[in-house]
Design an enzyme around this catalytic site. Structure first.
Site, PDB file in Angstrom:
ATOM      1  N   GLU A 163       7.439  -4.990 -11.101  1.00  0.00           N
ATOM      2  CA  GLU A 163       6.909  -4.718  -9.679  1.00  0.00           C
ATOM      3  C   GLU A 163       6.601  -5.907  -8.652  1.00  0.00           C
ATOM      4  O   GLU A 163       5.902  -6.913  -9.200  1.00  0.00           O
ATOM      5  CB  GLU A 163       5.607  -4.146 -10.246  1.00  0.00           C
ATOM      6  CG  GLU A 163       4.986  -3.555  -8.785  1.00  0.00           C
ATOM      7  CD  GLU A 163       3.376  -2.928  -8.784  1.00  0.00           C
ATOM      8  OE1 GLU A 163       2.965  -2.967  -7.862  1.00  0.00           O
ATOM      9  OE2 GLU A 163       2.962  -2.784 -10.055  1.00  0.00           O
ATOM     10  N   GLY A 164       6.914  -5.701  -7.541  1.00  0.00           N
ATOM     11  CA  GLY A 164       6.943  -6.761  -6.780  1.00  0.00           C
ATOM     12  C   GLY A 164       5.605  -6.736  -5.840  1.00  0.00           C
ATOM     13  O   GLY A 164       4.901  -5.553  -6.080  1.00  0.00           O
ATOM     14  N   THR A 172       2.443   0.505  -7.458  1.00  0.00           N
ATOM     15  CA  THR A 172       1.571   0.553  -8.709  1.00  0.00           C
ATOM     16  C   THR A 172       1.687   1.656  -9.354  1.00  0.00           C
ATOM     17  O   THR A 172       2.016   1.906 -10.696  1.00  0.00           O
ATOM     18  CB  THR A 172       0.474  -0.027  -8.733  1.00  0.00           C
ATOM     19  OG1 THR A 172       0.669  -1.423  -8.139  1.00  0.00           O
ATOM     20  CG2 THR A 172      -0.278  -0.238  -9.965  1.00  0.00           C
ATOM     21  N   GLY A 223       0.622  -1.277  -0.052  1.00  0.00           N
ATOM     22  CA  GLY A 223       0.022  -0.148  -0.078  1.00  0.00           C
ATOM     23  C   GLY A 223       0.857   1.240   0.024  1.00  0.00           C
ATOM     24  O   GLY A 223       0.365   2.340   0.315  1.00  0.00           O
ATOM     25  N   LYS A 236       4.484  -8.010 -13.517  1.00  0.00           N
ATOM     26  CA  LYS A 236       3.910  -8.205 -12.296  1.00  0.00           C
ATOM     27  C   LYS A 236       4.034  -9.714 -11.686  1.00  0.00           C
ATOM     28  O   LYS A 236       3.513 -10.568 -12.293  1.00  0.00           O
ATOM     29  CB  LYS A 236       2.285  -7.779 -12.108  1.00  0.00           C
ATOM     30  CG  LYS A 236       1.909  -7.730 -10.710  1.00  0.00           C
ATOM     31  CD  LYS A 236       2.456  -6.705  -9.661  1.00  0.00           C
ATOM     32  CE  LYS A 236       1.711  -6.902  -8.321  1.00  0.00           C
ATOM     33  NZ  LYS A 236       2.051  -5.862  -7.538  1.00  0.00           N
TER      34      LYS A 236
END
Length: 248
Positions: A122-123, A26, A22, A47
């Site tokens: 992106e992790g 992204t 959070g 992703k």
């Protein structure tokens, strides 16, 4: 700080990780993708694992869908999806689905890197979140690719509020311990009305990062249309990532 991939047109792989979930990974991924696309670069986004996405009304929006909506980049690759909003390893275990295949991930990224100017990976969650029962992390994947000769630094996305200094320092320390080059630190969501803690952290994060921040994206950027989002990305990210932040 990261080599100027987007400015120079040099091909490379960039991991986008974070201090936790959070934090805005992204949105930062979408911002870099938007800038690369605007610069005429061939950019792909990978992703590794999407969690919390299912057919019910409480489902999250897939991250790659958000990236495409904001950036216009459609060359996207999701390697695994799990319905429960858990860590990738736990989500795979609970659902009975196979975990992320890191050999497949490494092969895909290597293949993409050969024909794209920039590959963004992106992790999920933070740097050391587990993806399988063996404890594999995105840091392990970056290490493997670097050992193969790929230039694969990691950009750290963090928060603006209390606790960010410790979380960011720990993440950078973990990167350094694994000899993964840090591409800098980006604040993923800068509040419209920052308080004393946020303002102080903006200065102190540069001390933790060892130099100027790689970017600061304003809160609510993910709700903008594509043109307005590109303007925010340009203003918020440094030239090495395709933006104008800090340029004189």
């Amino acid at each position: 700080m990261i080599d100027p991939m987007i400015e120079s047109g040099r091909r490379g792989v960039l991991f986008i990780t974070g201090t936790g979930t959070g934090v805005g990974k992204t949105i930062v991924t979408a911002a870099i993708a938007a800038l690369a696309r605007a610069a005429g670069q061939r950019v792909a986004v990978v992703k590794l694992a999407q969690t919390g996405v299912h057919d019910g009304p409480e489902s999250d929006t897939p991250d790659l869908q958000t990236v495409t909506r904001l950036s216009g980049v459609t060359d996207t690759h999701e390697l695994a999806r799990f319905p429960d909003p858990l860590s990738p390893e736990a989500a795979a275990r609970v659902s009975g689905l196979p975990p992320v295949d890191f050999a497949r991930a490494s092969a895909l990224i290597t293949t993409l890197q050969a024909t794209r100017d920039l590959v963004l990976v992106e992790g999920a969650g933070g740097l050391l979140v587990r993806y399988n029962a063996d404890g594999a992390t995105i840091a392990d994947l970056a290490t493997v690719l670097n050992r193969q000769g790929l230039d694969a630094p990691a950009l750290v996305v963090t928060t603006a509020g209390l606790g960010t200094l410790n979380h960011t320092a720990l993440t950078l320390e973990a990167l350094a311990a694994r000899k993964i080059v840090s591409a800098g630190v980006v604040v993923g969501s800068w509040p419209d009305q920052p308080g004393l803690a946020e303002l102080a952290n903006l200065t102190d994060l540069e001390v933790v990062a060892g130099g100027p921040l790689a970017g600061v994206l304003r809160q609510g950027a993910g709700e903008l249309d594509r043109q307005a989002f590109l303007a925010v990305a340009t203003a918020g990210l440094i030239p090495a990532l395709g933006g104008d932040r800090g340029r004189r």
